[in-house]
Motif scaffolding. Structure first.
Motif, PDB file in Angstrom:
ATOM      1  N   ALA A  58       0.828  -1.208   0.000  1.00 21.99           N
ATOM      2  CA  ALA A  58       0.000   0.000   0.000  1.00 21.99           C
ATOM      3  C   ALA A  58       0.861   1.256   0.000  1.00 21.99           C
ATOM      4  O   ALA A  58       0.510   2.260  -0.640  1.00 21.99           O
ATOM      5  N   ASP A  59       1.975   1.249   0.730  1.00 16.90           N
ATOM      6  CA  ASP A  59       2.881   2.400   0.724  1.00 16.90           C
ATOM      7  C   ASP A  59       3.333   2.742  -0.688  1.00 16.90           C
ATOM      8  O   ASP A  59       3.332   3.909  -1.097  1.00 16.90           O
ATOM      9  N   MET A  60       3.734   1.713  -1.441  1.00 13.15           N
ATOM     10  CA  MET A  60       4.219   1.952  -2.806  1.00 13.15           C
ATOM     11  C   MET A  60       3.073   2.249  -3.761  1.00 13.15           C
ATOM     12  O   MET A  60       3.214   3.056  -4.686  1.00 13.15           O
ATOM     13  N   ALA A  61       1.918   1.615  -3.534  1.00  8.79           N
ATOM     14  CA  ALA A  61       0.772   1.835  -4.416  1.00  8.79           C
ATOM     15  C   ALA A  61       0.261   3.253  -4.330  1.00  8.79           C
ATOM     16  O   ALA A  61      -0.249   3.806  -5.315  1.00  8.79           O
ATOM     17  N   PRO A  88       6.764   9.201  -0.232  1.00 10.44           N
ATOM     18  CA  PRO A  88       5.431   8.722   0.144  1.00 10.44           C
ATOM     19  C   PRO A  88       4.318   9.420  -0.628  1.00 10.44           C
ATOM     20  O   PRO A  88       4.434  10.586  -1.035  1.00 10.44           O
ATOM     21  N   GLY A  89       3.223   8.695  -0.810  1.00  4.62           N
ATOM     22  CA  GLY A  89       2.021   9.251  -1.406  1.00  4.62           C
ATOM     23  C   GLY A  89       1.047   9.695  -0.326  1.00  4.62           C
ATOM     24  O   GLY A  89       1.432   9.985   0.806  1.00  4.62           O
ATOM     25  N   GLU A  90      -0.236   9.700  -0.666  1.00  5.35           N
ATOM     26  CA  GLU A  90      -1.253  10.145   0.294  1.00  5.35           C
ATOM     27  C   GLU A  90      -1.378   9.189   1.474  1.00  5.35           C
ATOM     28  O   GLU A  90      -1.750   9.592   2.572  1.00  5.35           O
ATOM     29  N   TRP A  97       5.233 -10.207  -5.316  1.00  8.83           N
ATOM     30  CA  TRP A  97       4.990  -9.234  -4.246  1.00  8.83           C
ATOM     31  C   TRP A  97       6.263  -8.914  -3.481  1.00  8.83           C
ATOM     32  O   TRP A  97       6.505  -7.769  -3.108  1.00  8.83           O
ATOM     33  N   GLY A  98       7.071  -9.928  -3.235  1.00  9.55           N
ATOM     34  CA  GLY A  98       8.240  -9.734  -2.384  1.00  9.55           C
ATOM     35  C   GLY A  98       9.381  -8.983  -3.049  1.00  9.55           C
ATOM     36  O   GLY A  98      10.096  -8.215  -2.387  1.00  9.55           O
ATOM     37  N   THR A  99       9.558  -9.167  -4.354  1.00  7.94           N
ATOM     38  CA  THR A  99      10.711  -8.579  -5.032  1.00  7.94           C
ATOM     39  C   THR A  99      10.737  -7.053  -4.965  1.00  7.94           C
ATOM     40  O   THR A  99      11.770  -6.470  -4.616  1.00  7.94           O
ATOM     41  N   PRO A 100       9.640  -6.349  -5.292  1.00  8.97           N
ATOM     42  CA  PRO A 100       9.712  -4.882  -5.186  1.00  8.97           C
ATOM     43  C   PRO A 100       9.909  -4.390  -3.761  1.00  8.97           C
ATOM     44  O   PRO A 100      10.547  -3.358  -3.537  1.00  8.97           O
ATOM     45  N   ILE A 101       9.379  -5.133  -2.775  1.00 13.77           N
ATOM     46  CA  ILE A 101       9.582  -4.735  -1.380  1.00 13.77           C
ATOM     47  C   ILE A 101      11.056  -4.870  -1.016  1.00 13.77           C
ATOM     48  O   ILE A 101      11.644  -3.985  -0.372  1.00 13.77           O
TER      49      ILE A 101
END
Length: 535
Positions: A93-96, A439-441, A422-426
């Protein structure tokens, strides 16, 4: 502030009514022009993931993983694993929120990874995610066919069971119908997703009320609380503690489609807020409501778990409904579950098509120029890629004709490949992206990195867990878990394809917005051109 029409002209969007200016600008900052119509509200984005999870039918189709560990494995296994899965949702969610795009997982990987690893890791994640969703589609529609055929078995008092040819025929029919619905119901799909929320809640409330009432009416009592929350079984040859851990496979399979919110990013209104909230709401709802539903199931099921697991009706949940509600009640509830399972398949093909379309937009899939086409006649739907997915799923589903082992190996694509995706981008964000992440909203603040670390640890463990044979340490060929075989083939094949051929032309996401550089040799120029503070 520029008008919506001016922003559309500046970013290359063909129709200024496709999205609000802020969404078009954020997407253009990542290098893409607006091509899909933004028509999903925050609630409807949540509904996509919540619908695909479809808690009651998902629990119904995965309960065989947790039943061998008894009520403790079912209930507390669900609770434990769902909390850890929620950490994954928070990390995504942080990245999204910061970078909402339909191909988010492979896009973020490319953005955060070290220079030498950008393209190969992005390519791996894109293929893992795409084929993981294909495996999910196979699993959902195969389970749907089993549910329908189990109703026929109940109606004939268990004296009939479907052959593999019949199962495959029903499966293929459902896949084709889902494809047609995804294409022609596209304009009203947001309303369908809203309806899915209410339908799923109704079946949960009905299950929570009807099962105990029916059980008391038929037998005069429910299972005691000491049994429901404290009884341990072990119908495997694993140690009891590991049998409990293997029960986590039920929530792993059930709470696994919140990334669908990410793939709907380019159709979400105010995506920076809608997408992360959709992820978190769906994962949290699964944790709480799943615990409630499983508690009720444990209170009414036969304490002889072998009787439920080895039911003649083909589905343990069908036996549970039958024992509590009788033949008519079981058929009624199974009919509703079939309808919800159908909606799960419909929502899933919509989300999967957006990931495949995004990956085609960046030229990574075979025949990308064909699959990236958006039909303006059918309200900006990726018709070609939906048709392509139908063909792929029907072909992959032929494995179901071999035996249940081959079918389960195919379905394992969903868990193992998606956990890698899911794990690779994290991991990339943790290793290389500390200075680059803005960060976004939505943002978890000082907890962001600890949550990401927990998420990576859980995904690594869950990936390994998904490869264990569930019956015991010395499985027969029919009990063996072939997850590593099929998923290993996907990973090796995609990397071989990349290093032998695709590396010559795949350099990462390709900018399509007119206000950013189309030189993608550095991979991130589109995003960084509009976000100079990131570097």
């Amino acid at each position: 502030m520029e008008t919506q029409e001016a922003v559309a002209a500046n970013t290359g969007a063909e129709d200024p009514t496709l999205a609000e200016a802020r969404d078009m600008e954020l997407l253009a900052a990542m290098g893409y022009k607006q091509e899909l119509k933004r028509q999903y509200s925050t609630v409807q984005i949540f509904a996509v993931a919540f619908s695909i999870m479809g808690l009651v039918p998902s629990i119904a189709s995965t309960i065989s993983f947790s039943l061998p560990a008894g009520p403790v494995g079912m209930i507390w296994g669900w609770f434990t694993a769902s909390i850890l899965i929620l950490c994954v949702g928070l990390a995504l969610a942080d990245m999204a929120s910061a970078m909402p795009t339909a191909g988010g997982l492979y896009w973020w990987t490319h953005y955060f990874a070290g220079e030498k690893y950008k393209s190969p890791l992005s390519f791996l994640v894109g293929y893992s995610n795409t084929l993981g969703l294909v495996g999910g589609m196979c699993s959902v529609d195969y389970t749907l066919s089993l549910m329908l055929l189990s109703c026929i078995s109940i109606a004939r008092d268990g004296e009939w069971s479907a052959g593999r040819g019949t199962i495959y025929g029903v499966f293929a029919g459902f896949v084709v119908v889902h494809g047609l619905c995804a294409i022609f119901a596209g304009p009203i799909m947001p309303k369908i997703q809203t309806a899915c929320i209410y339908i799923n809640l109704i079946i949960m409330v009905a299950t929570v009320i009807a099962l105990p009432v029916g059980k008391v009416t038929r037998t005069g009592s429910l299972n005691p609380g000491t049994y429901v929350f404290g009884h341990i079984d072990n119908l495997t040859t694993w140690p009891t503690g590991w049998s409990f851990v293997l029960a986590w496979l039920s929530p792993i399979w059930s709470i696994g489609f919140f990334d669908s919110c990410i793939h709907m990013s380019e159709e979400a209104v105010n995506a920076a807020k809608a997408v992360p909230l959709g992820i978190i709401w769906s994962a949290s709802a699964a944790c709480v409501l799943g615990f409630l539903v499983l508690s009720i199931i444990a209170s009414v099921m036969d304490q002889n778990i072998n009787h439920t697991l080895n039911t003649v009706y083909g589905q343990p949940i069908a036996q549970i409904y039958y024992d509590a509600l009788g033949k008519r009640g079981a058929l009624g509830f199974m009919g509703v579950l079939i309808f919800i399972q159908f909606l799960i398949g419909l929502s899933l093909i919509v989300a999967a098509s957006r990931q495949a379309w995004a990956f085609s937009r960046d030229g990574a899939l075979p025949f990308s120029s064909f699959f990236r086409h958006i039909s303006k006649r059918i309200r900006y739907q990726p018709v070609n890629v939906i048709c392509g997915l139908v063909v792929v799923v029907v072909v992959f589903g032929l494995l179901c004709l071999i035996n249940s082992v081959a079918a389960n190996a195919l379905f394992s694509l969903f868990v193992a490949s998606n956990y890698v995706a899911w794990g690779t981008p994290i991991i990339c964000r943790l290793i290389w992206g500390k200075a680059r992440f803005q960060p976004g909203e939505f943002y978890t603040g000082s907890f962001s990195r600890p949550i990401a670390i927990v998420a990576v640890a859980w995904l690594s463990f869950g990936l390994i867990l998904s490869m264990f044979p569930s019956t015991g340490p010395n499985p027969t060929p029919s009990d063996m878990n072939y997850t590593i075989v099929l998923n290993g083939f996907v990973w090796v094949a995609s990397m071989s394809y990349y290093f032998i051929y695709a590396r010559k032309w795949y350099t990462g996401p390709k900018a399509t917005a007119v206000n950013v550089s189309t030189d993608n040799s550095d991979g991130d120029k589109g995003y960084e051109a509009s976000q100079p503070k990131l570097e």
